[in-house]
Motif scaffolding. Structure first.
Motif, PDB file in Angstrom:
ATOM      1  N   LYS A 201       0.838  -1.195   0.000  1.00 24.43           N
ATOM      2  CA  LYS A 201       0.000   0.000   0.000  1.00 24.43           C
ATOM      3  C   LYS A 201       0.881   1.256   0.000  1.00 24.43           C
ATOM      4  N   ALA A 202       2.030   1.169   0.678  1.00 27.98           N
ATOM      5  CA  ALA A 202       2.932   2.327   0.692  1.00 27.98           C
ATOM      6  C   ALA A 202       3.548   2.555  -0.691  1.00 27.98           C
ATOM      7  N   PHE A 203       3.774   1.485  -1.416  1.00 27.21           N
ATOM      8  CA  PHE A 203       4.433   1.598  -2.719  1.00 27.21           C
ATOM      9  C   PHE A 203       3.498   2.143  -3.791  1.00 27.21           C
ATOM     10  N   ALA A 204       2.210   1.773  -3.703  1.00 31.21           N
ATOM     11  CA  ALA A 204       1.271   2.065  -4.794  1.00 31.21           C
ATOM     12  C   ALA A 204       0.818   3.520  -4.783  1.00 31.21           C
ATOM     13  N   HIS A 205       1.756   4.398  -4.998  1.00 31.33           N
ATOM     14  CA  HIS A 205       1.532   5.853  -4.970  1.00 31.33           C
ATOM     15  C   HIS A 205       2.314   6.373  -6.167  1.00 31.33           C
ATOM     16  N   PRO A 206       1.672   7.164  -7.025  1.00 25.74           N
ATOM     17  CA  PRO A 206       2.338   7.513  -8.296  1.00 25.74           C
ATOM     18  C   PRO A 206       3.741   8.098  -8.136  1.00 25.74           C
ATOM     19  N   LEU A 207       3.924   9.019  -7.197  1.00 25.48           N
ATOM     20  CA  LEU A 207       5.243   9.630  -7.050  1.00 25.48           C
ATOM     21  C   LEU A 207       6.262   8.604  -6.541  1.00 25.48           C
TER      22      LEU A 207
ATOM     23  N   ILE B  98      11.775  -0.955   0.665  1.00 27.08           N
ATOM     24  CA  ILE B  98      11.694  -0.915  -0.796  1.00 27.08           C
ATOM     25  C   ILE B  98      12.922  -0.220  -1.390  1.00 27.08           C
ATOM     26  N   ILE B  99      13.513   0.681  -0.639  1.00 26.65           N
ATOM     27  CA  ILE B  99      14.805   1.261  -1.016  1.00 26.65           C
ATOM     28  C   ILE B  99      15.708   1.200   0.219  1.00 26.65           C
ATOM     29  N   GLU B 100      17.011   1.445   0.009  1.00 29.82           N
ATOM     30  CA  GLU B 100      17.940   1.408   1.139  1.00 29.82           C
ATOM     31  C   GLU B 100      19.108   2.349   0.848  1.00 29.82           C
TER      32      GLU B 100
ATOM     33  N   GLN C 187       9.600   7.034   3.461  1.00 28.13           N
ATOM     34  CA  GLN C 187       8.505   6.059   3.542  1.00 28.13           C
ATOM     35  C   GLN C 187       8.888   4.749   2.818  1.00 28.13           C
ATOM     36  N   LEU C 188       9.491   4.910   1.659  1.00 26.34           N
ATOM     37  CA  LEU C 188       9.910   3.708   0.926  1.00 26.34           C
ATOM     38  C   LEU C 188      10.964   2.931   1.711  1.00 26.34           C
ATOM     39  N   GLU C 189      11.865   3.670   2.361  1.00 30.94           N
ATOM     40  CA  GLU C 189      12.893   3.006   3.169  1.00 30.94           C
ATOM     41  C   GLU C 189      12.258   2.233   4.320  1.00 30.94           C
TER      42      GLU C 189
END
Lengths: 219, 219
Positions: free
Chosen positions: A43-49, A91-93, A85-87
Motif C-alpha cells: 500500500k505504501a508503494f502504490a503511490h504515483p510519485l 523498498i529502497i535502502e 517512507q519507501l525506506e
C-alpha cells in the motif's frame, strides 16, 4: 546527472503467487522470490510519485532526494519524505557505495516481489492492481523511449534483443524454463559486476532486461 | 474456437540492426536473425488488420480465414485477402498439421525479424515505426489481459514470471547474455515440442515469452 557506481539489482516487481505451499506430489523447481512485500508495504508503494521515484532509482542505480526532485519536478521536501517512507517498508535502502562525507543520503532500490497471498486484504488488492498497471505503463514508456532513440544509439542499436514467442508448455516445463532463464540472467549480471568491481575499465551502460513467461487466455 | 495442434514458433518481431557486418576486431557472438523482412514485406505487414491477424495466429498457433474473421469482426473476404498478402511476403504459411481434407486453409505465423538496414527507404521507415508501436501495444494489452485474469488462472497464476532488472553491461556482455537467453528458450521449447509430438499427453497451454535486453538512455 552524475552516474555513480551503483549496485546492480533486480528492480522488479516480480509477481508470483506463493499461496500454495508445494506438496510432495507437485514439488517443482522453485523460483526464489526476493523480498516479498507485505500488505502494508504494498500500500505504501502504490503511490504515483513513489513508483516514479523507484523507477528513477532503478534506471540510474542510485540517487539523492535532490536529484530525484530535479528529475521529476518535485520539491526536495516531497521526495525526501516519500523516500523515507519507501525506506521504512524495505523498498529502497542506503547505497553503501555513495561518496563518504557527502551531505546527502544516496538511495538505491531493493529488489522485491509481489506476494499474491496479500491480495485478500482489500487495500492490498487495489495496491497490487495499481502496481501491475504501473508495470505495464513502465514497459510501454521505456520501450517507446528506446525505440525512439534507437537511430542514435549505435553501436547499441545492433545489440538490443526484443523477442516474443509462444509455445505449448506444461506447468512444469514453463517453470523449468523460468528457473533457467533467471539463472542465466543472474550469472551474467553477477559476472559483469565482478569484472566491473575488479576495475576492468570496460565501457558499460545501464541495460534493462525484461523477462516474462505467462499463459495466454484459453478460448 | 477449436484449439488445434499447432507448430510452436517464435512469433516476433525481433529487432536488430544488422547494417554493420562484423569486422574481425568487433566480432561478437551472433544472434541468429530469423527471416529478416525486406522493405516491401515490412510495408505489407504494417497494416492494423494484418498485424491483428498475425497476433491471432501467434496466440492460437494457427487458424483459418473464417476463424479470424469471427474473432476480429471482419468478413471472411477481407481476412482471406489479407492472409494471402501476408503469405506472399513470407509472414505466414500453410500449417502442415492442419486436418487433411478440410475445405479451408489453415495458416500459421512465420517468425521474422526487423532488419534496420531497410529503414533508409521512407515507406519502410514508417512501416518499422508502425510495427514497433504495435509491438508495444501488443505487450501492454497482452499483459493487462493476463493480469486481469490471474485470479482465475490457478495453478498457472503461481507459474508466471515477470521480472525487470537493470545492470551495468558492456556491449559484449549484453550480447553474450542475449545469446544464452535465446539458447535456453530455444532448447526448452524444442524439448517440450518433441515431448508433445511424441505423445506424452501432458496438459499444456500456449505460453507467451517476452525477452528484452536494451540500454537505458544516457543522462
Amino acid at each position: 546527472m552524475t552516474q555513480r557506481k551503483g549496485q546492480d539489482e533486480t528492480d522488479v516487481p516480480e509477481l508470483a503467487d506463493v499461496s500454495e505451499p508445494p506438496t510432495p506430489e507437485t514439488e517443482r523447481p522453485a523460483l526464489e522470490l526476493p523480498n516479498p512485500l507485505g500488505a502494508e508495504a504494498l500500500k505504501a508503494f502504490a503511490h504515483p510519485l513513489r513508483i516514479a521515484m523507484y523507477r528513477y532509482l532503478s534506471a540510474h542505480g542510485s540517487g539523492t532526494a535532490s536529484q530525484i526532485a530535479r528529475a521529476l519536478g518535485e520539491s526536495t521536501g516531497q521526495t525526501s519524505y516519500h523516500l523515507r517512507q519507501l525506506e521504512r517498508h524495505g523498498i529502497i535502502e542506503d547505497d553503501p557505495h555513495a561518496a563518504p562525507g557527502g551531505r546527502e543520503r544516496w538511495w538505491r532500490p531493493v529488489g522485491f516481489s509481489l506476494d499474491r497471498r496479500n491480495m485478500q486484504e482489500p487495500g492490498a488488492r487495489l495496491a497490487i492492481q495499481t502496481t501491475l498497471r504501473a508495470v505495464i505503463a513502465e514497459r510501454a514508456e521505456t520501450l517507446q523511449e528506446w525505440f525512439d532513440s534507437i537511430d542514435d544509439a549505435a553501436p547499441w542499436d545492433d545489440a538490443a534483443l526484443h523477442t516474443s514467442s509462444t509455445s505449448s508448455l506444461s506447468l512444469e516445463e514453463a517453470e523449468a524454463l523460468e528457473v533457467e532463464l533467471q539463472e542465466v540472467l543472474d550469472r551474467h549480471t553477477d559476472a559483469a559486476k565482478a569484472r566491473k568491481d575488479a576495475g576492468d575499465g570496460l565501457d558499460r551502460r545501464r541495460v534493462r532486461v525484461y523477462l516474462d513467461v505467462f499463459p495466454l487466455p484459453v478460448d
